[in-house]
Motif scaffolding. Structure first.
Motif, PDB file in Angstrom:
ATOM      1  N   LYS A 270       0.883  -1.276   0.018  1.00 34.43           N
ATOM      2  CA  LYS A 270       0.086  -0.084  -0.071  1.00 34.43           C
ATOM      3  C   LYS A 270       0.856   1.355   0.013  1.00 34.43           C
ATOM      4  O   LYS A 270       0.371   2.095  -0.966  1.00 34.43           O
ATOM      5  N   ASP A 271       2.059   1.175   0.831  1.00 40.69           N
ATOM      6  CA  ASP A 271       2.803   2.471   0.787  1.00 40.69           C
ATOM      7  C   ASP A 271       3.513   2.714  -0.536  1.00 40.69           C
ATOM      8  O   ASP A 271       3.679   3.841  -0.880  1.00 40.69           O
ATOM      9  N   GLU A 272       3.689   1.676  -1.252  1.00 43.75           N
ATOM     10  CA  GLU A 272       4.500   1.905  -2.715  1.00 43.75           C
ATOM     11  C   GLU A 272       3.483   1.815  -3.907  1.00 43.75           C
ATOM     12  O   GLU A 272       3.959   1.850  -5.026  1.00 43.75           O
ATOM     13  N   GLY A 273       2.259   1.622  -3.408  1.00 41.66           N
ATOM     14  CA  GLY A 273       1.212   1.799  -4.323  1.00 41.66           C
ATOM     15  C   GLY A 273       1.222   0.420  -5.422  1.00 41.66           C
ATOM     16  O   GLY A 273       0.660   0.462  -6.642  1.00 41.66           O
ATOM     17  N   LEU A 274       1.677  -0.697  -4.766  1.00 41.87           N
ATOM     18  CA  LEU A 274       1.749  -1.797  -5.437  1.00 41.87           C
ATOM     19  C   LEU A 274       0.409  -2.605  -5.281  1.00 41.87           C
ATOM     20  O   LEU A 274      -0.170  -2.675  -4.353  1.00 41.87           O
ATOM     21  N   THR A 275      -0.103  -3.383  -6.080  1.00 43.34           N
ATOM     22  CA  THR A 275      -1.154  -4.224  -5.800  1.00 43.34           C
ATOM     23  C   THR A 275      -0.795  -5.821  -6.508  1.00 43.34           C
ATOM     24  O   THR A 275       0.157  -5.838  -7.241  1.00 43.34           O
ATOM     25  N   TYR A 276      -1.200  -6.812  -5.956  1.00 42.00           N
ATOM     26  CA  TYR A 276      -0.959  -8.137  -6.356  1.00 42.00           C
ATOM     27  C   TYR A 276      -2.043  -8.813  -6.940  1.00 42.00           C
ATOM     28  O   TYR A 276      -3.613  -8.601  -6.317  1.00 42.00           O
ATOM     29  N   PRO A 277      -2.208  -9.518  -7.909  1.00 37.40           N
ATOM     30  CA  PRO A 277      -1.038 -10.052  -8.540  1.00 37.40           C
ATOM     31  C   PRO A 277      -0.385  -9.188  -9.747  1.00 37.40           C
ATOM     32  O   PRO A 277       0.382  -9.775 -10.622  1.00 37.40           O
ATOM     33  N   GLN A 278      -1.014  -8.047  -9.742  1.00 32.12           N
ATOM     34  CA  GLN A 278      -0.762  -7.191 -11.288  1.00 32.12           C
ATOM     35  C   GLN A 278       0.899  -6.765 -11.282  1.00 32.12           C
ATOM     36  O   GLN A 278       1.035  -6.873 -12.204  1.00 32.12           O
ATOM     37  N   ASP A 279       1.195  -6.135  -9.981  1.00 34.26           N
ATOM     38  CA  ASP A 279       2.537  -5.705  -9.870  1.00 34.26           C
ATOM     39  C   ASP A 279       3.596  -6.887  -9.615  1.00 34.26           C
ATOM     40  O   ASP A 279       4.651  -6.865  -9.966  1.00 34.26           O
ATOM     41  N   VAL A 280       3.142  -7.610  -8.604  1.00 33.92           N
ATOM     42  CA  VAL A 280       3.893  -8.558  -7.933  1.00 33.92           C
ATOM     43  C   VAL A 280       3.123  -9.505  -7.199  1.00 33.92           C
ATOM     44  O   VAL A 280       1.931  -9.283  -6.677  1.00 33.92           O
ATOM     45  N   SER A 281       3.425 -10.982  -7.420  1.00 31.98           N
ATOM     46  CA  SER A 281       2.480 -11.721  -6.746  1.00 31.98           C
ATOM     47  C   SER A 281       2.805 -12.177  -5.482  1.00 31.98           C
ATOM     48  O   SER A 281       3.836 -11.787  -4.943  1.00 31.98           O
TER      49      SER A 281
END
Length: 345
Positions: A270-281
């Motif tokens: 959440k801090d980095e704006g990442l989502t799973y599995p779209q950005d990283v699984s």
């Protein structure tokens, strides 16, 4: 020729000059007798050619089970955890499994916490001896916990997991090394190349570094360029997350799948704006049970607690008191569950 008469306990008692009950206690290695007395009686029994009758032993076991149903003996569930054990993640399931199995075997389980300042080892020893509690389960201790100063010759003891490190008792534990190896194996089969592993700073040390060893072992199947160092998440003294560390690790190593507790990972994503599995699984190798959408390894924690009670019950039946010269380790394997957090690539 007629068979020779079986040597009886009363025959041993007559030669030893003691009461029949003393012979029985000595041959069962009861802590209620001095070691010298037990050794002397066992030597006489051996000289007379005494052999235990397995049918009589089975009858005694049957009678003992019925006595326990009427007045169940207590097993002490000894912990160092600072919060009520029934509220602690993972640890509460050890307790639930232990309590259920104890009831099935005719025992009552009672929790004793050394986190209570008034419960010193000396006081605990007095309480256990006064109440004639012989069985102890050691569970949920921190790394580096001081050695318990108890008169262990009076007790049968089993550890759940690997703390306290001393004395070294027989242990039932999650198969930590195998769990992380299985997790890596499954992500590789799904086409991932660069698995990263996030773990609490002291988690692996609690289990003799088996998490770290398992991941390092699993990485041997990877190209050396894809072997990512473990990220150890740390909380500051006031309990807040040190948020500057994860971006540097993630940006430097660029894992395509992260193995971590899903709650911890989600905070940092959440801090980095990442989502799973779209950005990283994401794979959670620490699951207490299946969670919809989360892939990972489920650990049968209740089964660990139950198995520890089963082991302790057998030791009590055989009067195996004291610190064992060769402690036994029993591992309980977890299993993989699929989830949308880690799709095939």
């Amino acid at each position: 020729m007629p068979e020779p008469l079986r040597v009886r306990l009363v025959d041993i008692a007559r030669v030893a000059g003691v009461h029949l009950s003393t012979v029985s206690l000595a041959l069962r290695n009861s802590p209620r007798l001095p070691e010298a007395t037990k050794a002397s009686i066992r030597k006489i029994a051996e000289k007379l050619g005494y052999q235990e009758d397995p049918l009589l032993r089975a009858l005694a076991s049957y009678r003992d089970r019925h006595r326990r149903q009427a007045n169940p003996p207590t097993i002490a569930y000894l912990t160092q955890w600072p919060t009520p054990i029934a509220q602690a993640p993972h640890h509460r399931l050890f307790l639930e499994g232990a309590r259920a199995r104890a009831a099935e075997l005719g025992f009552k389980l009672e929790v004793f916490s050394l986190s209570d300042p008034s419960m010193t080892a000396k006081r605990l020893g007095r309480v256990l001896e006064t109440r004639m509690i012989e069985g102890i389960l050691l569970s949920s201790f921190y790394k580096g916990a001081p050695e318990l100063d108890l008169n262990w010759a009076r007790f049968c003891a089993v550890r759940i997991e690997m703390q306290p490190a001393a004395p070294a008792f027989s242990t039932v534990a999650v198969n930590h090394a195998q769990a992380i190896r299985d997790a890596v194996t499954h992500v590789l089969r799904r086409g991932y190349k660069r698995p990263g592993f996030m773990i609490g700073d002291d988690w692996s040390r609690l289990v003799n570094d088996e998490w770290e060893m398992g991941f390092t072992w699993a990485q041997m199947a990877l190209d050396p360029a894809d072997r990512i160092p473990i990220f150890r998440f740390i909380k500051s003294t006031n309990g807040t997350i040190r948020r500057h560390r994860f971006p540097k690790w993630y940006g430097t190593h660029k894992p395509d799948v992260i193995l971590a507790p899903h709650g911890v990972a989600e905070e940092r994503f959440k801090d980095e704006g990442l989502t799973y599995p779209q950005d990283v699984s994401l794979v959670d190798p620490f699951l207490e049970g299946p969670i919809e959408g989360i892939a990972g390894i489920v650990h049968p924690l209740r089964q660990v607690g139950a198995a520890a009670v089963g082991l302790l019950g057998g030791m009590l039946f055989q009067h195996q008191h004291g610190v064992p010269p060769a402690p036994m380790f029993s591992y309980v394997d977890g299993w993989w569950v699929d989830g949308a957090s880690c799709p095939a690539r």
